[in-house]
Motif scaffolding. Structure first.
Motif, PDB file in Angstrom:
ATOM      1  N   GLY A  87      -6.936  10.420  36.364  1.00 43.76           N
ATOM      2  CA  GLY A  87      -7.925  11.285  35.534  1.00 43.76           C
ATOM      3  C   GLY A  87      -8.133  10.395  34.383  1.00 43.76           C
ATOM      4  N   THR A  92     -15.493  14.158  36.595  1.00 39.64           N
ATOM      5  CA  THR A  92     -14.591  14.761  37.820  1.00 39.64           C
ATOM      6  C   THR A  92     -15.549  15.583  38.597  1.00 39.64           C
ATOM      7  N   LEU A 118     -11.741  11.485  40.680  1.00 41.70           N
ATOM      8  CA  LEU A 118     -10.807  11.727  39.799  1.00 41.70           C
ATOM      9  C   LEU A 118     -10.517  13.282  39.897  1.00 41.70           C
TER      10      LEU A 118
END
Length: 372
Positions: free
Chosen positions: A247, A335, A313
């Motif tokens: 992330g 994400t 992610l």
């Protein structure tokens, strides 16, 4: 069902789109492509990062280029080196099955200008550039932009916030004539409105992507309330609870990125940091390490993170809430891409909670409180 074929996109690009897993057109593509393909018009597209803008303007540019003419026919301006590279790479992929090769050059700072001057002597049909480097090359007489039919201002608000106002004015003045101007921006501040009024037709077509489509339904929004001293420990706790996840952790300032990267490295996390003042070599090295998976976490400022497109992610973390509303969407949109799920986690102090409530209200979502 709307398809790229029904929007008017040539068969030359269909196979390449499929190979790049671009199957169904996004909202901005549906609203833009037919107009950009078929109308000689200036165009304003209000849309956030991650909504598919590159294909929205890129496919019409590629389709309208005449590869038999060895001249620069289109110019795409973007704020950062990473975005320039990303746009050029994506458009190159779209041309994989085109019957006649389409040539492009990418121009940005941090590379010896002599190399770029030499490259521009090769056949070039379109250019993707940052404004600063483009002005340098124009002033040296290394570019002939007199034949360009289209100029694209991508992330126009970001180019202005990064200080490119003067460069943009010079480029738009230099290319003034019969060219069409296509402007894409996440927001419409006063400076953008001035550019529209000065350099674009009052009859320009304008489209907006509905705010409801900007908050990806596959993102779970969460927040934890912590006092200032506990914020770092809360971050470590989140990371330890998600040991496999990759992330991005967002900070508002360069100093925030530098300090947080240092602390996490000391605690033996797999981490790289990027911020605007870094040398280009260090920045490229950090991005490569994150993209190829050798670093699990990236710590970044909002501007430095523009142009980052990394698949799979699991989360983004707002270590500091963004100053501007649209940055929350930009951050969260890193994400939950391509139909996957992801978490957007905000670490907020009691005094920052009011700001989070404003963001929730304006973007029409509700974050769930968690305890770390």
């Amino acid at each position: 069902m709307t398809t790229f074929a029904s929007l008017g996109v040539s068969k030359d690009f269909h196979q390449a789109l499929k190979e790049n897993k671009i199957i169904a057109p996004t909202d901005i593509q549906v609203k833009s492509i037919p107009t950009l393909l078929n109308q000689e018009t200036d165009f304003i597209g209000l849309a956030q990062t991650g909504t598919g803008k590159t294909a929205a303007f890129g496919l019409p540019i590629l389709q309208n280029i005449d590869p038999t003419k060895n001249e620069i026919q289109a110019l795409i301006l973007s704020p950062t080196r990473e975005l320039v590279q990303q746009i050029n790479k994506q458009l190159f992929r779209f041309t994989k099955y085109a019957p006649t090769k389409i040539f492009s050059e990418e121009l940005y700072g941090g590379v010896k200008i002599d190399i770029q001057i030499a490259n521009l002597k090769r056949p070039t049909h379109f250019i993707v550039a940052t404004p600063g480097r483009l002005v340098d090359l124009i002033e040296r007489g290394c570019l002939d932009l007199t034949k360009i039919k289209t100029i694209v201002l991508d992330e126009a608000d970001e180019m202005l916030s990064m200080g490119f106002k003067q460069d943009l004015n010079r480029i738009l003045n230099y290319t003034n004539g019969t060219r069409k101007t296509w402007l894409f921006s996440a927001t419409m501040p006063e400076e953008i409105q001035k550019i529209i009024a000065t350099y674009m037709s009052p009859d320009a077509v304008k489209v907006t992507v509905d705010v409801d489509t900007l908050i990806n339904k596959n993102i779970t929004h969460e927040y934890a309330v912590v006092n200032g001293k506990e914020k770092y420990n809360a971050l470590v706790s989140f990371l330890e609870n998600n040991p496999e996840g990759r992330g991005i952790v967002f900070c508002r300032t360069r100093a925030g990125v530098q300090n947080l990267t240092e602390y996490l490295l000391e605690d033996e996390f797999s981490v790289a940091g990027i911020e605007g003042e870094m040398g280009q070599r260090d920045r490229d090295k950090a991005m490569r390490a994150f993209k190829n998976g050798s670093k699990q976490l990236l710590i970044a400022t909002d501007v430095a993170a523009r142009g980052i497109d990394v698949k799979d992610l699991a989360f983004v973390i707002h270590y500091q809430l963004p100053e501007q509303l649209e940055y929350y969407t930009h951050r969260s949109g890193r994400t939950a891409r391509a139909g996957k799920k992801g978490v957007s986690m905000a670490l907020v102090t009691a005094t920052e909670l009011g700001r989070l409530r404003e963001i929730e209200s304006d973007l029409e979502f509700k974050a769930k409180q968690v305890y770390l």
